[in-house]
Design an enzyme around this catalytic site. Sequence first.
Site, short mmCIF file in Angstrom:
data_model
loop_
_atom_site.label_atom_id
_atom_site.label_comp_id
_atom_site.label_asym_id
_atom_site.label_seq_id
_atom_site.Cartn_x
_atom_site.Cartn_y
_atom_site.Cartn_z
N SER A 28 49.50 96.98 44.19
CA SER A 28 49.82 95.57 43.91
C SER A 28 48.95 94.98 42.80
O SER A 28 48.76 93.77 42.74
CB SER A 28 49.68 94.71 45.18
OG SER A 28 50.52 95.19 46.20
N ARG A 29 48.45 95.81 41.94
CA ARG A 29 47.61 95.39 40.81
C ARG A 29 46.29 94.77 41.25
O ARG A 29 45.61 94.10 40.47
CB ARG A 29 48.36 94.40 39.90
CG ARG A 29 49.57 95.00 39.18
CD ARG A 29 49.13 96.09 38.21
NE ARG A 29 50.22 96.56 37.37
CZ ARG A 29 50.99 97.63 37.66
NH1 ARG A 29 50.79 98.30 38.78
NH2 ARG A 29 51.93 98.00 36.83
N LEU A 30 45.90 94.98 42.50
CA LEU A 30 44.59 94.52 42.97
C LEU A 30 43.56 95.63 42.71
O LEU A 30 43.00 96.22 43.63
CB LEU A 30 44.64 94.15 44.45
CG LEU A 30 45.45 92.89 44.78
CD1 LEU A 30 45.49 92.66 46.28
CD2 LEU A 30 44.85 91.68 44.08
#
Length: 215
Positions: free
Chosen positions: A191-193
Amino acid sequence: MNMDLRNLREDLKFKEFTEEMAGDDPFDLFQEWYQEALKAQLVQPNYLTLSTANKKGHPSSRIVLLKEVEEKKFIFFTNYNSQKAQEIIENPFVSLNFYWVAINRQVSIRGVCQKTMRSKSEDYFASRPRDSQIAAVISKQSEITPSRDNMEAEFSRYKNEYEGKEIPCPEYWGGFEVTPSEFEFWQGRESRLHDRIFFEWNKSKNSWNRTRKYP
């Protein structure tokens, strides 16, 4: 030319990367990550992007090969008349970036760059394959050449001239060493974290400050 790349994406699902896992010494962490890149059998994991800027602040980047990490310095070799070398002489602040796409890791380094001792340049030059030595000698790196045929003719002429002889290391060729002041270790996450652990050298405390950044 128009290119629409908005839908070109991949969700990255990799293990966690915590501050505790990062430890207190970025050089130790770099060695650990580099060994994992080797185990993953990546092609030339010592490829790095070297970014420099001239005295006007105009930047440029190119791929070079990391050849040594010694006494907490990152070392590469090049022609001292090249564009990158001249920019380093004008402005010694550089950045290095390693991107190991297969394991979704990236290491960014900022630091100050200077020439290595001459003996190190000569020792490394002597270890290179003979044809690589000749290529370094005949290359007027970053200058305009009339044609590839011209380069190959120079190469053949020098090869014949030095057949059976030791090829001396040119004065215009040698090493640079980067002394880091900052490291950033990036690991791709879902999730692009992404995880970004940042180290900055604290001169007054003679130690590294470690923090986490937003992705």
